[in-house]
Enzyme design. Structure first.
Site, PDB file in Angstrom:
ATOM      1  N   ARG A  59       0.826  -1.211   0.000  1.00  0.00           N
ATOM      2  CA  ARG A  59       0.000   0.000   0.000  1.00  0.00           C
ATOM      3  C   ARG A  59       0.861   1.262   0.000  1.00  0.00           C
ATOM      4  NH1 ARG A  59      -1.665   1.472   4.644  1.00  0.00           N
ATOM      5  NH2 ARG A  59      -2.577  -0.436   5.425  1.00  0.00           N
TER       6      ARG A  59
ATOM      7  N   ASP B  38      -6.825  21.427 -12.079  1.00  0.00           N
ATOM      8  CA  ASP B  38      -7.117  20.245 -12.886  1.00  0.00           C
ATOM      9  C   ASP B  38      -6.598  20.558 -14.291  1.00  0.00           C
ATOM     10  OD1 ASP B  38      -8.242  18.318 -14.563  1.00  0.00           O
ATOM     11  OD2 ASP B  38     -10.118  18.198 -13.446  1.00  0.00           O
TER      12      ASP B  38
END
Ligand SMILES: Cc1ncc(COP(=O)(O)O)c(C=O)c1O
Length: 392
Positions: free
Chosen positions: A59, A184
């Protein structure tokens, strides 16, 4: 993972080919392995308790995720990059890394719809106040600042409507109150715009689009500068975020051909928009690389290219029935959300509920196109027959 010794001097295309690769670390194989893993073993108890080895648990990263993260860090000029399992997940992660209860965030009214949905449904519950701003605000953004403003979220060009924003002006204003600026940057990809070099703190990609480039994987990326990296990295770990190794590998593979694909998307899009420009059924074209676009000067200043996503309005008086007939008659353009793959796509533009500040004409019929890698002559023929049938 390898950062080339002379990385900062290399041109973008060379970085795309070499960044994140260290063949000699993997027996000479050109690409890093796809590491499927959870558990990582340690040679002895002391190493385990002191954590003194590169990987601790999958992870927390593995050679595959490291390869894409380091490649993107090199390409974006970032202090660090984290990979999310979708573009929206990357947006949520980036926003959550820089707001807390009591804070106020300013978001461009033209942001991608699900970004608004996240902001409207999740942030208020966490005690964060959300306010949308007009994308043309410029330095007037300061008039919206409150004592609690900690973040400005921008997207340029705007989703569906393609307004550009003066990002350096927003950044300069944000610095006066020490707010974090997020962008973005999916439309331009890191190849055609480098938000961190414009002063943005967190540069976001829906990797699903041009980085992957083949419409077969969901991925998101967040590149952070020094100011924003620690909080992003810490939150990523605390939330247990992880992207699947096969998907990450396909993102890395897509990166290698990003430049050649984008060059063709750009060329095809220009050709098609120039053709649409002469058609009597078509009103305004929305694509900042066009000299006629209101955002053209900003685009020229801050971007080095344009992608395959654009939109147009039909002429006033076009009915929804005609717009739908046009879409339904297309044969090479698929009707579907998303974009950035090799294929052409179209959707009707629907702004209802998507704008609370910037005004729009609800009666105007508009279409968003993604221009793919097909031969533009075929695409033009397809558009022509659909226009002819819809307006017969
Ligand atoms: C501008 C923009 N940002 C973010 C996203 C979200 O990406 P994803 O679909 O990978 O969650 C999209 C998806 O269409 C998008 O168009």
């Amino acid at each position: 993972m390898s950062s080339h010794k002379f990385a900062s001097a290399l041109k973008a295309d060379t970085k795309l080919a070499h960044a994140g690769r260290d063949p000699l670390a993997f027996h000479g194989f050109v690409n890093p392995p796809v590491v499927h893993a959870s558990t990582v073993l340690y040679p002895d108890a002391k190493t385990l308790v002191t954590g003194q080895q590169t990987y601790s648990y999958a992870r927390r990263g593995n050679p595959t995720t490291d390869a894409l993260e380091s490649a993107l860090a090199e390409i974006e000029g970032a202090a660090g990059v984290k990979i999310a399992n979708s573009g929206l997940n990357a947006i949520a992660l980036a926003i959550l890394s820089c707001v807390k209860a009591g804070d106020h965030i300013l978001i461009a009214d033209t942001a991608y719809g699900p970004t608004r949905h996240f902001a409207d449904t999740v942030l208020p519950g966490l005690g964060v106040t959300v306010e949308y701003y007009d994308p043309s605000v410029g330095e007037e953004i300061s008039s919206l600042f409150r004592a609690e403003t900690t973040a400005i979220f921008t997207e340029a060009p705007g989703s569906l409507t393609f307004e550009m924003q003066d990002v350096p002006v927003l950044v300069a204003a944000a610095r006066t109150i020490d707010a974090t600026v997020l962008m973005d940057n999916t439309w331009a990809s890191p190849l055609f715009c480098q938000p961190l070099s414009l002063g943005v703190d967190l540069s976001i990609q829906a990797g699903t689009k041009y980085i992957v480039g083949h419409s077969d994987v969901m991925l998101g990326t967040v590149a952070a500068n020094e100011r924003a990296w620690d909080k992003l990295h810490t939150l990523y770990g605390a939330m247990g975020c992880h992207a699947a190794p096969d998907d990450v590998f396909l993102g890395l593979r897509g990166l290698r051909t990003l430049s050649v694909r984008l060059e063709r998307h750009q060329r095809n899009t220009m050709e098609i928009l120039n053709w649409l420009d002469g058609r009597p059924e078509i009103g305004v074209l929305k694509y900042p690389a066009l000299a006629s676009d209101p955002g053209h000067e900003i685009w020229r200043r801050d971007f080095s290219g344009s992608s395959g996503l654009c939109a147009f309005d039909f002429v006033t008086g076009t009915s929804e029935e005609q717009a739908f007939k046009f879409l339904d008659t297309l044969t090479l353009f698929g009707l579907g959300f998303s974009w950035g793959g090799f294929e052409s796509l179209a959707i009707p533009v629907r702004l209802k509920g998507q704008r609370t500040v910037a005004s729009f004409d609800p009666n105007l019929q508009s279409v968003r196109l993604h221009i793919g890698l097909e031969d533009p002559e075929d695409l033009i023929k397809d558009l022509e027959q659909a226009l002819t049938q819809a307006f017969a």
